[in-house]
Every structure is written in structure tokens, then in C-alpha cells.
Design a protein around this motif. Structure first.
Motif, PDB file in Angstrom:
ATOM      1  N   ILE A  12       0.848  -1.204   0.000  1.00  0.00           N
ATOM      2  CA  ILE A  12       0.000   0.000   0.000  1.00  0.00           C
ATOM      3  C   ILE A  12       0.878   1.247   0.000  1.00  0.00           C
ATOM      4  CG2 ILE A  12      -1.624   1.345   1.407  1.00  0.00           C
ATOM      5  CD1 ILE A  12      -2.900  -1.349   2.227  1.00  0.00           C
ATOM      6  N   ILE A  41      -3.071  -4.792  -4.861  1.00  0.00           N
ATOM      7  CA  ILE A  41      -2.249  -5.421  -3.829  1.00  0.00           C
ATOM      8  C   ILE A  41      -2.657  -6.880  -3.666  1.00  0.00           C
ATOM      9  CG2 ILE A  41      -1.779  -3.298  -2.559  1.00  0.00           C
ATOM     10  CD1 ILE A  41      -3.944  -4.087  -0.584  1.00  0.00           C
ATOM     11  N   TYR A  83      -7.845  -3.868   3.800  1.00  0.00           N
ATOM     12  CA  TYR A  83      -8.257  -3.862   2.386  1.00  0.00           C
ATOM     13  C   TYR A  83      -9.404  -2.884   2.156  1.00  0.00           C
ATOM     14  CZ  TYR A  83      -5.554  -8.201   1.754  1.00  0.00           C
ATOM     15  OH  TYR A  83      -4.567  -9.136   1.694  1.00  0.00           O
ATOM     16  N   TYR A  99      -8.190   0.678   2.356  1.00  0.00           N
ATOM     17  CA  TYR A  99      -7.360   0.988   1.198  1.00  0.00           C
ATOM     18  C   TYR A  99      -8.222   1.228  -0.035  1.00  0.00           C
ATOM     19  CZ  TYR A  99      -4.019   0.431  -2.592  1.00  0.00           C
ATOM     20  OH  TYR A  99      -3.264   0.625  -3.712  1.00  0.00           O
TER      21      TYR A  99
END
Length: 189
Positions: free
Chosen positions: A127, A134, A152, A155
């Protein structure tokens, strides 16, 4: 060999397991022996000393009986040394086994905690390096799965907001480029 002696309060030896019955009348009085003195006064006594009869250091325990006799038990002091050595050997063996088990359990727990943390660290580094796609790792531990899922979601939510921010920026840039009038921005602070 365990030595058992039966003694009267005045110190006369009645019986001694170490000697023959014919030798007992020739024995000196035992009323001055430390363990016998203590047993007569306070019901029981003990001492560790050299025995002239056995010619070795002995551990003595004497107890006054209800019939006003003193029962004395003696065993070689070497026996205590043997017990100490055996006791130490057993405890060292137990300590070694427990130490080995502790190392194995610690290594297992460290690995169990360390691997998921390393995976989380890789996610965060991906990240930080601004990678848009990713790698998503699978975790056996449900808590670590929840933490990774949260990372996650945060992000991808941030990525969506950045896309919206860029689109709004592009709209404003387009509006500013087609306007012929000037714009004044005022800050109220």
C-alpha cells in the motif's frame, strides 16, 4: 543399613539392630547423646554426628514413646548425600525436559503470531508503495483475517475517494479553462 536402637530414659541401651545381643550390655549409656537428650525433654530430637559404634557419620532421629523409652533410628549420612545427588539429577532432568518443551511451544507460538504479522506487513508495504492491485493473503486466524479485511476495505475506500477527487478536480479545471471571467477565492479565517 538402618540402625534402630531402644534406650531407657536413664540412657541404658535395651536393643540395637547394629549389634549382637551379647554386645549390648557392654555399651555405654546414651543419655548424653544430643538426639536422646532432646527426645527426653521435648518428645523428639535429631542430630547428625560421628558414631563410634559404626565408625561413620550418622543421621539420628529419636522419639520418646508412651512407655518412657526412647526409640532411635539412625542411617548413614552418606545416604543423605546419595539422596541429594539423586534429587538434583531428577530435578535437572525435569528442568531440561520442561525447558525443551518451553522452547518448542515458544517457537510454535512465535511462528503462529509472526507469520500473520509478516503478511500484514507485506500488505502495508504494498500500500505504501502506491500499488493499486495489492496481493490479498489468506489467514487461518479469524482475527488476522478481520484485520486484513479492514486494511483492504480502508485501502480500496481511499482509492475510490482519490478517483472521485481526481474527477472533481478535472471538472473544476475544465470549468476554469472555459470561463472568461475571473474568480476570487476568499478565506474566512
Amino acid at each position: 543399613k538402618l540402625r534402630i536402637t531402644l534406650i531407657t530414659i536413664p540412657g541404658v541401651v535395651i536393643d540395637d539392630a547394629f549389634l549382637e545381643m551379647s554386645d549390648i550390655p557392654n555399651m555405654e549409656k546414651h543419655n548424653e547423646r544430643p538426639e536422646i537428650k532432646k527426645a527426653i525433654v521435648s518428645e523428639e530430637g535429631h542430630s547428625i554426628r560421628f558414631s563410634t559404634t559404626t565408625q561413620m557419620n550418622m543421621v539420628y532421629y529419636a522419639r520418646k514413646t508412651k512407655t518412657d523409652l526412647v526409640l532411635r533410628i539412625a542411617y548413614p549420612a552418606v545416604y543423605l548425600d546419595v539422596l541429594k545427588v539423586e534429587y538434583t539429577r531428577q530435578h535437572m532432568a525435569l528442568f531440561s525436559v520442561l525447558f525443551f518443551i518451553t522452547i518448542i511451544v515458544s517457537a510454535y507460538l512465535a511462528r503462529r503470531v509472526s507469520l500473520p504479522v509478516q503478511k500484514l506487513d507485506r500488505i502495508v508495504k504494498n500500500i505504501e508503495s502506491d500499488q493499486e492491485a495489492i496481493q490479498q493473503y489468506q489467514f487461518a486466524d479469524p482475527t488476522m483475517s478481520k484485520i486484513a479485511g479492514l486494511i483492504y476495505r480502508i485501502y480500496y475506500s481511499t482509492l475510490k475517494k482519490q478517483v472521485l477527487y481526481r474527477q472533481e478536480q478535472e471538472k473544476l479545471n475544465y470549468i476554469f479553462s472555459v470561463l472568461e471571467e475571473g474568480i476570487i477565492l476568499v478565506n474566512h479565517s
